[in-house]
Design a protein around this motif. Structure first.
Motif, mmCIF file in Angstrom:
data_model
loop_
_atom_site.group_PDB
_atom_site.id
_atom_site.type_symbol
_atom_site.label_atom_id
_atom_site.label_comp_id
_atom_site.label_asym_id
_atom_site.label_seq_id
_atom_site.Cartn_x
_atom_site.Cartn_y
_atom_site.Cartn_z
ATOM 1 N N LYS A 1 -5.355 7.733 8.915
ATOM 2 C CA LYS A 1 -6.439 6.828 8.513
ATOM 3 C C LYS A 1 -7.761 7.309 9.086
ATOM 4 C CE LYS A 1 -3.846 2.632 7.836
ATOM 5 N NZ LYS A 1 -3.942 1.203 7.689
ATOM 6 N N ASN B 1 -2.204 -2.586 10.824
ATOM 7 C CA ASN B 1 -2.397 -1.242 10.285
ATOM 8 C C ASN B 1 -1.174 -0.586 9.672
ATOM 9 O OD1 ASN B 1 -3.892 -1.608 13.087
ATOM 10 N ND2 ASN B 1 -5.270 -0.565 11.704
ATOM 11 N N VAL B 2 0.022 -1.001 10.032
ATOM 12 C CA VAL B 2 1.184 -0.250 9.538
ATOM 13 C C VAL B 2 2.228 -1.169 8.887
ATOM 14 C CG1 VAL B 2 0.917 1.814 10.957
ATOM 15 C CG2 VAL B 2 2.193 -0.119 11.858
ATOM 16 N N ASN B 3 1.745 -2.073 8.055
ATOM 17 C CA ASN B 3 2.680 -2.894 7.274
ATOM 18 C C ASN B 3 3.545 -2.000 6.402
ATOM 19 O OD1 ASN B 3 1.694 -5.711 7.890
ATOM 20 N ND2 ASN B 3 -0.181 -4.644 7.343
ATOM 21 N N VAL B 4 2.972 -0.871 5.998
ATOM 22 C CA VAL B 4 3.722 0.045 5.137
ATOM 23 C C VAL B 4 4.972 0.567 5.854
ATOM 24 C CG1 VAL B 4 1.813 0.750 3.638
ATOM 25 C CG2 VAL B 4 2.176 1.935 5.796
ATOM 26 N N ARG C 1 -9.305 -1.470 6.260
ATOM 27 C CA ARG C 1 -7.908 -1.216 6.666
ATOM 28 C C ARG C 1 -6.972 -1.350 5.478
ATOM 29 N NH1 ARG C 1 -10.055 -4.368 10.624
ATOM 30 N NH2 ARG C 1 -10.035 -3.475 12.717
ATOM 31 N N THR C 2 -7.421 -2.035 4.452
ATOM 32 C CA THR C 2 -6.545 -2.401 3.333
ATOM 33 C C THR C 2 -6.870 -1.589 2.093
ATOM 34 O OG1 THR C 2 -6.205 -4.626 4.152
ATOM 35 C CG2 THR C 2 -5.981 -4.338 1.782
ATOM 36 N N GLY C 3 -5.885 -0.883 1.591
ATOM 37 C CA GLY C 3 -6.082 -0.084 0.386
ATOM 38 C C GLY C 3 -6.236 -0.965 -0.848
ATOM 39 N N THR D 1 -3.271 -2.494 -2.828
ATOM 40 C CA THR D 1 -2.366 -3.527 -2.283
ATOM 41 C C THR D 1 -2.304 -4.800 -3.146
ATOM 42 O OG1 THR D 1 -3.011 -2.637 -0.135
ATOM 43 C CG2 THR D 1 -1.633 -4.606 -0.127
ATOM 44 N N ASN E 1 -6.706 5.980 3.278
ATOM 45 C CA ASN E 1 -5.515 5.692 4.087
ATOM 46 C C ASN E 1 -4.360 6.443 3.427
ATOM 47 O OD1 ASN E 1 -7.091 3.930 5.562
ATOM 48 N ND2 ASN E 1 -6.494 2.146 4.361
ATOM 49 N N HIS F 1 -0.483 7.940 3.400
ATOM 50 C CA HIS F 1 0.869 7.764 3.938
ATOM 51 C C HIS F 1 1.804 8.788 3.289
ATOM 52 C CE1 HIS F 1 -0.659 3.925 5.352
ATOM 53 N NE2 HIS F 1 -0.974 3.606 4.112
ATOM 54 N N ASN G 1 -4.758 6.042 -0.345
ATOM 55 C CA ASN G 1 -5.330 4.759 -0.764
ATOM 56 C C ASN G 1 -6.828 4.685 -0.535
ATOM 57 O OD1 ASN G 1 -2.885 3.613 -1.567
ATOM 58 N ND2 ASN G 1 -2.367 3.098 0.550
ATOM 59 N N ALA H 1 0.816 -1.212 0.000
ATOM 60 C CA ALA H 1 0.000 0.000 0.000
ATOM 61 C C ALA H 1 0.853 1.266 0.000
ATOM 62 C CB ALA H 1 -0.913 -0.010 1.221
HETATM 63 O O1 OAA Z 1 -2.781 1.950 3.483
HETATM 64 C C1 OAA Z 1 -3.234 0.797 3.492
HETATM 65 O O2 OAA Z 1 -4.067 0.447 2.665
HETATM 66 C C2 OAA Z 1 -2.800 -0.255 4.450
HETATM 67 C C3 OAA Z 1 -1.863 0.148 5.463
HETATM 68 O O3 OAA Z 1 -1.812 1.258 5.912
HETATM 69 C C4 OAA Z 1 -0.947 -0.872 5.940
HETATM 70 O O4 OAA Z 1 -1.264 -2.067 5.921
HETATM 71 O O5 OAA Z 1 0.141 -0.485 6.359
#
Ligand code: OAA
Ligand code: NDP
Length: 270
Positions: free
Chosen positions: A147, A189-192, A246-248, A251, A219, A221, A238, A123
């Protein structure tokens, strides 16, 4: 083309479901052969009508079926997918990148087995430029995530600190710290932030701000990098997916682009 690679996907939600449908529709050099989800009957319904229905298997068994194992499930089951894929020497593509940060021993294990761990941009944006900058000297990397409050609901950090995000009526910072602590406190939430940390200067030095912001519908970033070679400022907004806000929506598209890059003759971007 460098030859066909088979693909298995763990999780058939916002990311895995979309990716499975796209692969079944036909992507040169890639063939979907297996999927896993929590509820096999629901998984069966998800693949109904597929041109070439994949096998429905357990999470650890994904690695028995395919060259590439994509993890697209909750962070809580990350290990079940990752360990088997790495033990079997597969190409492992994680979505729950935050779950990789406290498990960097998997990288050492992959070195032994010949597996590869390929982290997609997901994302986020600009990881090519961050990686390039990190070949030289980097002063700082920060990411600010905004978010809609419901996209943060249920995060362990918020529960621990008694923060009710759904009660937020104006943009409010709910976390400031490094990427390691952000991934621990906000595993969904913050895999990015985790991917950014791995691309650049690591989870201890990558700084993260998380905002609950009722004024945004996307979302959002923003990355800032101060490096010897360049200054980067990048923002992505996103559109939340229907299956999981939660998921854009970008992704699964990013993961598909990443998989194409594993087989294509012409590859653009580092
Ligand atoms: O922006 C998104 O869609 C998901 C997101 O923040 C993440 O998983 O880090
Ligand atoms: N790297 C990035 O940029 C991004 C990463 N993510 C991360 O990607 C991951 C997947 O996200 P998303 O697709 O939105 O999630 P969803 O909630 O939409 O889907 C999750 C899938 O995992 C399956 N699942 C849940 N529990 C289990 C279990 N115990 N065993 C097997 N399968 C299970 C579910 O199966 P069932 O339907 O049967 O319940 C479902 O198919 C998450 O960790 C998310 O945080 C998300 C956005 C961006």
């Amino acid at each position: 083309m460098t030859g066909e690679l088979t693909v298995a996907i763990g999780g058939l939600g916002a990311i895995g479901g979309h990716l499975a449908r796209a692969l079944d529709a036909g992507v040169e050099g890639l063939r979907l052969v297996a999927v896993a989800a929590r509820d096999p009957e629901k998984a069966q319904r998800s693949i109904e009508g597929f041109r070439a229905p994949p096998a429905i298997v357990s999470l650890p068994d994904l690695a028995e079926h395919a060259d590439i194992v994509v993890e697209a499930a909750p962070a809580a089951v990350f290990e079940q997918i990752a360990e088997a894929a790495i033990a079997r020497g597969r190409i492992f593509v994680p979505s729950s990148v935050g779950a990789l940060l406290p498990r960097m021993h998997l990288v050492a294990r992959a070195r032994e087995t010949g597996a590869r761990i390929v982290v997609p941009t997901g994302a986020l944006l600009g990881l090519d430029a961050v990686r390039a900058a990190a070949e030289g000297r980097v002063e700082s990397v920060t990411i600010q995530t905004r978010k809609p409050p419901r996209g943060l609901e249920g995060a362990p950090y918020l529960i621990e600190h008694g923060i009710n995000v759904l009660g937020i009526t104006e943009p409010t910072i709910v976390f400031k710290g490094n990427a390691f602590d952000a991934a621990k406190g906000f595993p969904a939430n913050v895999n990015v932030a985790a991917a950014l940390a791995l691309a650049g200067i690591g989870p201890e030095r990558t700084m993260v701000e998380i905002w609950g912001d009722p004024t945004v519908t996307r979302n959002t970033h923003t990355i800032q990098v101060e490096a010897e070679a360049a200054r980067l400022t990048m923002t992505i907004e996103n559109v939340p997916s229907e299956e999981n806000p939660r998921t854009g929506r970008i992704t699964p598209l990013s993961i598909l682009a990443c998989l194409r890059g594993l087989t294509s003759t012409l590859k653009v971007g580092s």
